[in-house]
Design an enzyme around this catalytic site. Structure first.
Site, mmCIF file in Angstrom:
data_model
loop_
_atom_site.group_PDB
_atom_site.id
_atom_site.type_symbol
_atom_site.label_atom_id
_atom_site.label_comp_id
_atom_site.label_asym_id
_atom_site.label_seq_id
_atom_site.Cartn_x
_atom_site.Cartn_y
_atom_site.Cartn_z
ATOM 1 N N GLY A 170 0.747 -1.072 -0.109
ATOM 2 C CA GLY A 170 -0.017 -0.014 -0.037
ATOM 3 C C GLY A 170 0.687 1.318 0.018
ATOM 4 O O GLY A 170 1.997 1.155 -0.484
ATOM 5 N N CYS A 171 0.302 2.320 0.498
ATOM 6 C CA CYS A 171 1.119 3.560 0.385
ATOM 7 C C CYS A 171 1.431 4.282 1.390
ATOM 8 O O CYS A 171 0.749 3.849 2.567
ATOM 9 C CB CYS A 171 0.308 4.560 -0.542
ATOM 10 S SG CYS A 171 -0.151 3.938 -2.148
ATOM 11 N N ILE A 172 2.288 5.215 1.515
ATOM 12 C CA ILE A 172 2.734 5.790 2.773
ATOM 13 C C ILE A 172 2.415 7.136 2.616
ATOM 14 O O ILE A 172 2.359 8.043 1.746
ATOM 15 C CB ILE A 172 4.299 5.705 2.796
ATOM 16 C CG1 ILE A 172 4.589 4.156 3.022
ATOM 17 C CG2 ILE A 172 4.907 6.231 4.164
ATOM 18 C CD1 ILE A 172 5.262 3.645 1.937
#
Ligand SMILES: Cc1cc2nc3c(=O)[nH]c(=O)nc-3n(C[C@H](O)[C@H](O)[C@H](O)COP(=O)(O)OP(=O)(O)OC[C@H]3O[C@@H](n4cnc5c(N)ncnc54)[C@H](O)[C@@H]3O)c2cc1C
Lengths: 105, 422
Positions: A103-105
């Protein structure tokens, strides 16, 4: 990490059921995971996406996001959601026997 | 050493910091430094959060780009057309060709509202807004002033976005703003996100979710916006869920700059530039470096990240020219103030390996971490002068080096090797 039996094969999985060792994967395992997640049968379109995710993970070390999956696999995002309801990237990764996308940060 | 040509694509946060640091590092006859940007308006982007609430005006947060660059840096006001990395040159839209010995990609992200069905259709800038650019933030200010109750929905169309805390801050400030105006009782504030929590990092996400609950802000998770109906006020997810709105504040899909896609071998499918996590060199070619929002690095897209990267990148360009081994000095360090309304803010600090922890920053007597305080709010406000006068000129800020500090943290997990720092 626990060991569990999927399609009669012992595999290492994380707490959410993602395979942690992608080499333990095979097509029967994919079908069993798909069934357990509400996909009765894997069609050619499903396989296209699952194989794309898996190849990408094995060659680059990370799985693509939904948007790049839609751009690169040739299966539009809308259809991805029809094939893999809720979270296409997550579910396709699970079926493809690769770790949960970061996923993303 | 013959005179080196350094070309920097983008004159925003990262491009400006790197140009100024390199200018100080190299004598005029050792290097020629070029910065390319399409316009001469440098926006202090964290200020955009305050514009919709009338707490800042666009003119106060914009300055000429040229004036932020040290003398001896050549500024080109032009659109980058293509980076021809195989030939070590850049083509600008007016036909200028800039050859280089080292290239720095600092072109940030491109907002793509048109990627989401219906977003820019009827209702765009009437009922559907974004505060991620100056025009949008200004238009939203008018709409909020006219807002007289109803459903205010904040939505992140897709990840990654820059400053992933900004939409949460917007929701907090909206709650405060509507209370101040006496219309909160007849309003609902909703935050709809594609993530499975309100933020990307679990411990911080838990703290923020608690605050959302306290402020009666509804949180809708795993919501991937597929379609927007700006006439009937409906936001529809790809899996068919609907969220009604009277006013939609959206953060549009982000991609890398368009020229990246036209430059063979430079970017990925979304136009972000694959970059080494620690050295900031790109695998595309040894003389191509990248920083800031333009990269594919697994840390937040934030100004603080860009600032810490600028330090490492400058060092590595010098090492590259000197034929020395690059410093694997960047550890993913990010540091964000999160405005929570009512003149308070909280602060988070993290890197690739360590998620945001409670405690104090940068030492045990510093600013409180992961806790609302007035001091943090003042810190956030103070950041604008610091940005223009300390960070952009490329001066070092005591206590704010690129490596993440651990001294004041409550539970110190593993920290990666931080390389030999000067
Ligand atoms: C609402 C909002 C709030 C924020 N709040 C914070 C915060 O509180 N703290 C924090 O740390 N960060 C915050 N940020 C994020 C921060 O502003 C960015 O991460 C930072 O500016 C990134 O720097 P950059 O140099 O990579 O990109 P930018 O500063 O965006 O610069 C990129 C530049 O490249 C230029 N460019 C792009 N393509 C071309 C082309 N083809 N030709 C010519 N020029 C081109 C653009 O014009 C632009 O000037 C916020 C951002 C927003 C939108």
């Amino acid at each position: 990490m626990t060991i569990t039996l999927i399609a009669d094969a012992p595999v290492d999985v994380d707490t959410e059921g993602f395979l942690t060792n992608s080499e333990q994967w095979n097509e029967q395992i994919a079908e069993a995971i798909a069934k357990a997640n509400g996909i009765a049968e894997l069609t050619d379109r499903h396989w296209l996406v699952v194989r794309f995710m898996r190849d990408r993970y094995l060659t680059t070390g990370s799985a693509p996001s939904i948007r790049s999956l839609g751009k690169e696999s040739g299966v539009p995002v809308k259809e991805l959601y029809q094939l893999f309801p809720k979270g296409p990237a997550k579910l396709a990764a699970k079926i493809g026997g690769i770790p949960k996308p970061k996923g993303c940060i | 050493m013959s005179r080196k040509q350094i070309v920097i694509l983008g004159g925003g946060t990262g491009g400006t910091m790197v140009a100024n640091r390199l200018r100080r590092r190299f004598d005029l006859d050792a290097a020629e430094i070029h910065v390319v940007d399409r316009d001469d308006r440098h926006v202090y982007q964290p200020g955009l959060l305050f514009v919709p609430f009338g707490l800042a005006h666009v003119e106060e947060i914009v300055r000429p780009r040229r004036r932020q660059l040290r003398s001896g840096v050549v500024f080109h006001e032009n659109e980058v057309a293509e980076a021809r990395i195989a030939r070590d040159e850049v083509l600008l839209e007016d036909g200028t060709v800039l050859p280089y010995d080292a290239l720095v990609v600092a072109s940030g992200v491109r907002l793509q509202p048109e990627e989401t069905e219906g977003m820019t259709g009827p209702g765009w800038n009437e009922r559907v807004f974004t505060f991620y650019d100056a025009e949008g933030a200004d238009a939203l200010h008018g709409a909020l002033e006219r807002f007289d109750g109803g459903r205010l929905v904040v939505n992140i169309a897709d990840m990654p976005i820059k400053c992933p805390v900004a939409p949460i801050e917007f929701a907090f400030l909206a709650d405060w703003y509507l209370r101040e105006r006496g219309v909160r009782a007849r309003s609902e504030v909703v935050l709809a996100t594609p993530l499975d929590g309100c933020f990307t990092k679990p411990i911080a996400s838990e703290h923020l979710t608690y605050l959302l609950g306290e402020k009666e802000i509804e949180l809708v998770t795993e919501f991937s916006a597929g379609e927007i109906d700006g006439v009937n006020g409906k936001l529809v997810s790809y899996d068919g869920r609907e969220v009604d709105f009277d006013l939609l504040v959206t953060v549009p899909v982000h991609s890398g700059a368009a020229y990246v896609e036209r430059s063979p071998g430079l970017g990925d499918a979304l136009g972000f530039v694959p970059t080494d996590k620690h050295t900031l060199q790109t695998p595309a070619k040894a003389n191509v470096f990248a920083l800031g929002d333009a990269t594919d690095l697994p840390t937040s897209k934030a100004g603080s990240v860009t600032h810490f990267e600028a330090e490492v990148l400058t060092e590595n360009i010098a090492r590259y020219f000197a034929d020395e081994e690059l410093e694997a000095g960047y550890d993913g360090h990010a540091n964000c103030f999160i405005e929570t309304g009512f003149h308070k803010a909280l602060l988070i600090d993290f890197n690739y390996e360590t998620e945001p922890l409670p405690g104090h920053f940068p030492t045990p007597i510093g600013l409180p971490l992961l806790r609302e305080s007035r001091l943090n709010h003042l810190g956030k406000l103070l950041f604008q002068p610091i940005y223009w006068h300390v960070l952009l000129p490329g001066r070092d800020l005591p206590g704010l080096g690129s490596a993440m500090p651990t001294a004041g943290k409550k539970r110190t997990l593993s920290t990666p090797a931080q390389g030999a720092r000067r």
